[in-house]
Design a protein around this motif. Structure first.
Motif, mmCIF file in Angstrom:
data_model
loop_
_atom_site.group_PDB
_atom_site.id
_atom_site.type_symbol
_atom_site.label_atom_id
_atom_site.label_comp_id
_atom_site.label_asym_id
_atom_site.label_seq_id
_atom_site.Cartn_x
_atom_site.Cartn_y
_atom_site.Cartn_z
ATOM 1 N N MET A 73 2.631 -3.742 -9.508
ATOM 2 C CA MET A 73 1.185 -3.532 -9.619
ATOM 3 C C MET A 73 0.481 -4.876 -9.587
ATOM 4 O O MET A 73 0.999 -5.865 -10.101
ATOM 5 N N GLN A 74 -0.702 -4.883 -8.973
ATOM 6 C CA GLN A 74 -1.521 -6.086 -8.966
ATOM 7 C C GLN A 74 -2.870 -5.783 -9.595
ATOM 8 O O GLN A 74 -3.540 -4.806 -9.229
ATOM 9 N N ASP A 75 -3.247 -6.612 -10.556
ATOM 10 C CA ASP A 75 -4.563 -6.506 -11.178
ATOM 11 C C ASP A 75 -5.564 -7.170 -10.241
ATOM 12 O O ASP A 75 -5.587 -8.386 -10.091
ATOM 13 N N VAL A 76 -6.384 -6.351 -9.591
ATOM 14 C CA VAL A 76 -7.262 -6.874 -8.558
ATOM 15 C C VAL A 76 -8.343 -7.781 -9.125
ATOM 16 O O VAL A 76 -8.862 -8.659 -8.438
ATOM 17 N N LEU A 77 -8.695 -7.618 -10.386
ATOM 18 C CA LEU A 77 -9.730 -8.462 -10.978
ATOM 19 C C LEU A 77 -9.205 -9.857 -11.261
ATOM 20 O O LEU A 77 -9.845 -10.862 -10.953
ATOM 21 N N HIS A 78 -8.010 -9.952 -11.840
ATOM 22 C CA HIS A 78 -7.478 -11.246 -12.270
ATOM 23 C C HIS A 78 -6.352 -11.759 -11.390
ATOM 24 O O HIS A 78 -5.945 -12.912 -11.523
ATOM 25 N N GLY A 79 -5.824 -10.917 -10.511
ATOM 26 C CA GLY A 79 -4.748 -11.351 -9.635
ATOM 27 C C GLY A 79 -3.383 -11.325 -10.275
ATOM 28 O O GLY A 79 -2.407 -11.762 -9.659
ATOM 29 N N GLY A 80 -3.254 -10.860 -11.490
ATOM 30 C CA GLY A 80 -1.959 -10.808 -12.144
ATOM 31 C C GLY A 80 -1.051 -9.759 -11.525
ATOM 32 O O GLY A 80 -1.499 -8.737 -11.004
ATOM 33 N N LEU A 81 0.262 -10.001 -11.582
ATOM 34 C CA LEU A 81 1.256 -9.113 -10.994
ATOM 35 C C LEU A 81 2.144 -8.564 -12.100
ATOM 36 O O LEU A 81 2.622 -9.315 -12.962
ATOM 37 N N THR A 82 2.374 -7.251 -12.093
ATOM 38 C CA THR A 82 3.227 -6.591 -13.076
ATOM 39 C C THR A 82 4.361 -5.884 -12.346
ATOM 40 O O THR A 82 4.104 -5.149 -11.378
ATOM 41 N N VAL A 83 5.581 -6.101 -12.782
ATOM 42 C CA VAL A 83 6.758 -5.458 -12.198
ATOM 43 C C VAL A 83 7.410 -4.612 -13.283
ATOM 44 O O VAL A 83 7.763 -5.122 -14.355
ATOM 45 N N VAL A 84 7.552 -3.323 -13.023
ATOM 46 C CA VAL A 84 8.212 -2.395 -13.932
ATOM 47 C C VAL A 84 9.553 -2.029 -13.316
ATOM 48 O O VAL A 84 9.608 -1.512 -12.190
ATOM 49 N N SER A 85 10.626 -2.275 -14.061
ATOM 50 C CA SER A 85 11.969 -2.050 -13.541
ATOM 51 C C SER A 85 12.711 -1.084 -14.457
ATOM 52 O O SER A 85 12.804 -1.306 -15.678
ATOM 53 N N CYS A 86 13.220 -0.003 -13.880
ATOM 54 C CA CYS A 86 14.011 0.967 -14.633
ATOM 55 C C CYS A 86 15.492 0.619 -14.527
ATOM 56 O O CYS A 86 15.941 0.087 -13.500
ATOM 57 N N ASP A 87 16.239 0.954 -15.567
ATOM 58 C CA ASP A 87 17.659 0.633 -15.548
ATOM 59 C C ASP A 87 18.489 1.722 -14.891
ATOM 60 O O ASP A 87 19.655 1.501 -14.557
ATOM 61 N N ASP A 88 17.941 2.934 -14.720
ATOM 62 C CA ASP A 88 18.661 4.011 -14.052
ATOM 63 C C ASP A 88 17.647 4.960 -13.427
ATOM 64 O O ASP A 88 16.422 4.750 -13.516
#
Length: 740
Positions: free
Chosen positions: A541-556
Motif C-alpha cells: 500500500m502507498q499513502d498518497v498524501l505522505h508517500g509512505g509505503l506499507t508492506v503486509v506479509s502473511c506467513d501462510d
C-alpha cells in the motif's frame, strides 16, 4: 546530336501512324493497349534496373539504422532521427526521385517508339536518358515547384473556408493550371530540349488545349498511378505478421514498376497527341508535335532484345528486397528489439492487462465515473479486439485478475442505486457502497448489478476523497482480494483481506483486518496484492498524501500472523510538501485524466517480495526489494530519472524469476521495458517498446504462458484519441543484444 546525325541513325520505315486522343478514356485505352501490346516486355530491363536500385537503397537503409532501431510489426523502425538517419533519408529521397524520373523518361522513349512504329530498345533508351540526365535533373525542381500549387491551393482554400469539397475543387483548378508542366520531361528526351527550353516548349505546345492536357496529366499520370501505388500494397494487409511484411515489400516494388509503366506510356500518348482545336489566332497558329520529326529523333535499336533474360533479372530484382527483409527478421544481425504493437482501443483510465490461461489477452479499461469496459483480443497479439461488456457506475475503483481455465475475475465498488427505487424524486447525497466480484470470459460477463455483494458499506458520499480501493489476485482456484472500504470517520479505515472459493462470492472468508495509514486521492492505484510460496498473500500500500509505503506479509495462505512493515516516513522528504503538491496538481491537470501514483507487488521464486512505486517527492520510478520474506527490511533501487510527469512503473516476474519493469523515459518520451539482471534490479537492460507524446499515461505489464512480456501503455496526453497500445515482445527479456 545534330538533326543530320539523327536522320542517318533513324530507322527508315513507312509513314508514321497518327496518334489522336479524343478524351481521357481514349488516353487510358491507348495506354492500356501499349502495356498489353509488348511495352511491358520491352521495358523489363528498365524495371529491373529500377528495382535493383531500390534494393541498394534498402541495404543502405539497414546499414544506416544499424542498432539504433527496432522491428515493430515486422517493420524496421528507428528509435529517433539521428543525424546519420536524417542524412540517409534525404539522400534516399533524392536518389529515388532521380531514378524514378530516369525510368519514366526511358519508358517514354520506348512507348513513343511503339506508337510511331519505330521500335526502341531499353538499352538505346537508357543511353538517351543518360545523355539528357543533367537536363532531366534540372527540370525536376521546375516541374515540382509548379505542381506544389495543387496541394497548396487545396489546403489554403480549405483553411479559409473550412469546407472540404471547396478544397478539393481548388486542387482541381490548380491542377488544370499547372499539370501541363510535367510534359517538360518527355520533351527533354523526345526533342532534346534543355530544362528551360522544355518548359517554354510545353507552354507553346499546349496553347489552346492547356486545360485539356493538364486534366489528362492530372488523371492519367498522377491520380491513376497514385491509386495503383496505394491499392496494390493494401491487398497484402490482410496477411498475417511476417507474411504481410514480406509480401508488402514485393507489392511495393511491383507497384513502383507499374507506376513507371503507366506514367511513361501516358506521357508518351499525351505528348504525341495530334488533336488540336480548330482555331486561327491572328498572326499565330499553333500545331501539335511533329510526329515525323519525333520519329527521326528516336534512337536506333542497336541490339536484339532478350526478353527472357530481362524477365529473370526483373523477377530477381523485385523479390530481392523481400529476401533481404526476411533475412534481417530471422538473423537479426544487430540484435534489435522485436515486438508487435497493436492499438486495442481509445481509453484514458488506469487499464489492466489480463492474460487468461489458454486464451487471448483481455483488457479492463476503467472510464472514470462512467464504469468500465472489458475488451477481448481476437488473438495473442491483439490484431483485433471487441468489447465483451460495459458496466456503469463503478466509482473509479475496478480491478481484475486472470483465473485458471481462460476466465478472469472482475472486482468493483458500486453504489447501490437499487435502494433508490424505480423513479426517485431526488438522488440523496449518500448511498450504500457495494463490493462485487464476477467471473468473466471472452464471451461476456454476468450483470454485475445482479451479483451479490462481497462487502457492503453503509451510506457514504460520492466524493472521490472517500475513494475505496480494491486489489485482487488468484491463488489456484481461489480468489484473494485486499479491500479498503471508504473512509467513514476520522479514525481512518480498514484493510480487509478476503478469500473466496467460488464466484459469485456473497460470503467471503475474512483472513485479516488491518489498520495501515492510508489516504487516497481517488484516481490512483494505492493497493496491490500477490501470492508467494504456498499461496501466502503479500499486500503493498502507498499513502498518497505522505508517500509512505506499507508492506503486509502473511506467513501462510490463511494469514494467521500478518506482519506489517513501513518504509518512507513523512519526515524523509527533501522537498517542501506544499511545493510538491502544487507541482503534482499542475501535472495532474495537464494529464487530464488521473493521478500518476500507483503501487505494484510481486513475489519471485526466492519468496522475497518486490514492490514498485512512484516516489512522490522526486517522481522517480522506484523498486523496493525485501531482504526477507516478511519484509522486515528492504533495499531500494531508483529505476528512472526524477520527474513529476513520471507515471508509476508496472511490474511482473519473468520466466527466469527476475523482475520485468515498464517505466517511462521522460528524456526521449519513450516506454522502456527493463529486464533486471538481479532481484534488486541493480543491473538491467532496457528495450524501448513505444513512444508517447506529451505527458505519459498509465502502464501495465504481464507475462503469458509463452514467456513473452506484454506491455499496455497509453500514447500520452497530446494524443487526441488516447490510443491504448498493447505491445508484445518476441523475446523473454524483450531487448536484443545489449538492449537499449
Amino acid at each position: 546530336m545534330t538533326e543530320e546525325a539523327e536522320e542517318r541513325t533513324a530507322i527508315t520505315a513507312g509513314p508514321v501512324p497518327d496518334v489522336v486522343a479524343r478524351g481521357l478514356p481514349s488516353v487510358l485505352a491507348r495506354t492500356g493497349r501499349l502495356l498489353g501490346g509488348g511495352l511491358t516486355t520491352a521495358a523489363l530491363p528498365v524495371l529491373a534496373c529500377s528495382a535493383a536500385f531500390q534494393f541498394v537503397l534498402v541495404v543502405a537503409g539497414v546499414l544506416a539504422v544499424g542498432d539504433d532501431g527496432s522491428i515493430v510489426n515486422d517493420e524496421i523502425r528507428t528509435y529517433e532521427w539521428t543525424p546519420r538517419i536524417v542524412a540517409y533519408a534525404c539522400a534516399a529521397v533524392l536518389a529515388l526521385l532521380a531514378a524514378h524520373v530516369a525510368a519514366v523518361a526511358a519508358v517514354v522513349l520506348i512507348a513513343a517508339g511503339r506508337l510511331l512504329d519505330r521500335p526502341v530498345t531499353a538499352r538505346s533508351a537508357a543511353r538517351v536518358v543518360a545523355w539528357r540526365a543533367p537536363a532531366l535533373a534540372a527540370s525536376v525542381p521546375l516541374t515540382g515547384g509548379a505542381l506544389l500549387a495543387v496541394p497548396a491551393a487545396g489546403a489554403g482554400v480549405y483553411l479559409l473556408t473550412g469546407e472540404l469539397w471547396v478544397g478539393f475543387f481548388a486542387c482541381a483548378v490548380a491542377g488544370l493550371m499547372s499539370c501541363w508542366t510535367v510534359l517538360a520531361v518527355p520533351l527533354i528526351v523526345l526533342e532534346g530540349a534543355g530544362p528551360a527550353q522544355a518548359m517554354a516548349r510545353a507552354w507553346t505546345l499546349t496553347r489552346h488545349r492547356r486545360a485539356r492536357w493538364s486534366w489528362f496529366v492530372l488523371a492519367a499520370v498522377l491520380l491513376v498511378p497514385t491509386a495503383v501505388a496505394t491499392g496494390l500494397p493494401a491487398l497484402v494487409r490482410p496477411l498475417d505478421g511476417e507474411a504481410s511484411a514480406i509480401a508488402g515489400r514485393v507489392a511495393v516494388v511491383i507497384a513502383g514498376a507499374l507506376v513507371v509503366l503507366v506514367q511513361g506510356s501516358s506521357l508518351a500518348v499525351i505528348t504525341l497527341d495530334q488533336w488540336y482545336p480548330d482555331v486561327d489566332v491572328w498572326r499565330e497558329r499553333r500545331r501539335p508535335l511533329d510526329l515525323d520529326a519525333a520519329a527521326r529523333r528516336l534512337p536506333t535499336a542497336d541490339r536484339r532484345a532478350r526478353p527472357g533474360r530481362a524477365a529473370v533479372l526483373a523477377a530477381l530484382a523485385i523479390v530481392s528486397p523481400a529476401l533481404l527483409h526476411w533475412a534481417v527478421l530471422h538473423t537479426d544481425p544487430y540484435g534489435l528489439t522485436i515486438v508487435s504493437d497493436r492499438v486495442v482501443g481509445m481509453r484514458d483510465g488506469r487499464n489492466v492487462l489480463l492474460l487468461p490461461d489458454g486464451a487471448a489477452p483481455m483488457v479492463l479499461t476503467p472510464e472514470l465515473a462512467y464504469g468500465f469496459s472489458l475488451l477481448a483480443c481476437g488473438d495473442r497479439t491483439c490484431r483485433s479486439s471487441r468489447e465483451v461488456t460495459r458496466v456503469p457506475r463503478s466509482e473509479h475503483r475496478v480491478e481484475a485478475a486472470a483465473l485458471p481455465g481462460g476466465a478472469v475475475v472482475v472486482a468493483a465498488w458500486q453504489y447501490d442505486i437499487s435502494s433508490l427505487g424505480k423513479a426517485p424524486d431526488k438522488v440523496p447525497e449518500t448511498l450504500p457502497l457495494l463490493l462485487r466480484l464476477v467471473r468473466c470470459t471472452p464471451d461476456g460477463c454476468p450483470p454485475m448489478s445482479s451479483a451479490p455483494s462481497t462487502v457492503r458499506v453503509g451510506r457514504v458520499g460520492s466524493s472521490m476523497i472517500n475513494g475505496a480501493a480494491i486489489a485482487v489476485t488468484a491463488a489456484g482456484s481461489r480468489i484473494v482480494a485486499a479491500a479498503i472500504p471508504p473512509q467513514a470517520d476520522r479514525d481512518g479505515r480498514d484493510l480487509r483481506l478476503l478469500r473466496c472459493t467460488r464466484l459469485p462470492c456473497d460470503r467471503p472468508e475474512v483472513l485479516a483486518t488491518l489498520h495501515p495509514p492510508y489516504i487516497s486521492s481517488g484516481h490512483d492505484e494505492p493497493v496491490a496484492i500477490a501470492t508467494g510460496r504456498s499461496g501466502r498473500p503479500v499486500i503493498a500500500m502507498q499513502d498518497v498524501l505522505h508517500g509512505g509505503l506499507t508492506v503486509v506479509s502473511c506467513d501462510d495462505a490463511d494469514c494467521d500472523r500478518p506482519r506489517t512493515a513501513r518504509f518512507g516516513r513523512r519526515d524523509d522528504s527533501t522537498v517542501q510538501e506544499d511545493d510538491r503538491f502544487d507541482a503534482a496538481g499542475t501535472m495532474t491537470r495537464r494529464l487530464h485524466f488521473l493521478d500518476p501514483d500507483a503501487v505494484e507487488v510481486a513475489v519471485p521464486p526466492d519468496d522475497r517480495p518486490i514492490v514498485t512505486y512512484r516516489n512522490m517527492v522526486t517522481g522517480a520510478a522506484t523498486l523496493l526489494r525485501c531482504r526477507t520474506p516478511d519484509c522486515a527490511s528492504a533495499d531500494t533501487t531508483v529505476l528512472s530519472p526524477p520527474g513529476l510527469a513520471q507515471h508509476a512503473p508496472a511490474l511482473t516476474v519473468g520466466p527466469d524469476g527476475l523482475p520485468l519493469i515498464a517505466v517511462h523515459n521522460l528524456t526521449n518520451t519513450s516506454v522502456p521495458l527493463l529486464a533486471c539482471g538481479d532481484p534488486a534490479c541493480a543491473h538491467r537492460d532496457g528495450a524501448r517498446v513505444g513512444t508517447y507524446r506529451g505527458v505519459p499515461g498509465p502502464l501495465d505489464l504481464a507475462v503469458g504462458r509463452d514467456g513473452r512480456p506484454r506491455v499496455l501503455w497509453v500514447a500520452g496526453s497530446d494524443d487526441p484519441r488516447y490510443e491504448l497500445h498493447l505491445t508484445t515482445c518476441r523475446r523473454a527479456r524483450c531487448a536484443g543484444g545489449t538492449g537499449r
